[in-house]
Design an enzyme around this catalytic site. Structure first.
Site, short mmCIF file in Angstrom:
data_model
loop_
_atom_site.label_atom_id
_atom_site.label_comp_id
_atom_site.label_asym_id
_atom_site.label_seq_id
_atom_site.Cartn_x
_atom_site.Cartn_y
_atom_site.Cartn_z
CD GLU A 1 -19.92 -7.06 -66.30
OE1 GLU A 1 -19.24 -6.23 -65.64
OE2 GLU A 1 -20.77 -7.76 -65.81
CG ASP B 1 -16.51 -6.02 -58.77
OD1 ASP B 1 -17.33 -5.10 -58.29
OD2 ASP B 1 -17.14 -6.89 -59.66
#
Length: 149
Positions: free
Chosen positions: A36, A49
């Site tokens: 991540e 995102d």
């Protein structure tokens, strides 16, 4: 020449493993973190995102935190972004989320790192989605100790 990255990577994983054991095995949790964010606390903590805000070293979504928080066992700081900004709280949130969704009764088998990774990436049914296979491959590569992802 490749020894330095491998040693640094092994040291990082070793340090993180001692932070907080939980439902998700430490090696799997650490590799999710590594995939991540390189397992760094992002600055700023959150970014937009594809469809929602992702925060902290595990790039938690509000839905991750909310589902984990509703489990009731862990207070999770009563604030999504504050929790995501805490190493301990974000790990607790991810563990609680998995305790809710990565379970034998839903999966049909005991959960594996593949299940944890795919559910983390795409939500409760991510373990069934073809969209999560590439993400799992990155986590699997980390588990094998590959210095490059």
């Amino acid at each position: 020449m490749l020894k330095t990255p491998i040693i640094l990577f092994a040291s990082l994983i070793g340090c993180l493993a001692s932070v907080n054991a939980g439902y998700v095995p430490d090696d799997c949790m650490n590799c999710i973190c590594y995939v991540e964010t390189g397992c760094r606390m992002p600055d700023p903590i959150c970014h937009m995102d594809i469809h929602s805000l992702s925060c902290g070293p595990f790039q938690l979504k509000h839905s991750h935190w909310l589902d984990a928080h509703q489990g009731g066992d862990v207070p999770l700081m009563n604030d999504y972004q504050r929790c995501a900004a805490s190493w301990t709280c974000s790990r607790q949130a991810l563990n609680a989320y998995m305790e809710r969704y990565a379970v034998l009764s839903r999966l049909g088998h005991n959960p594996t790192c593949q299940d944890f990774s795919r559910i983390h990436h795409e939500g409760p049914n991510g373990f069934k989605s073809a969209e999560t296979v590439a993400y799992w491959e990155q986590v699997k590569k980390c588990l094998r100790g590959g210095p490059e992802l």
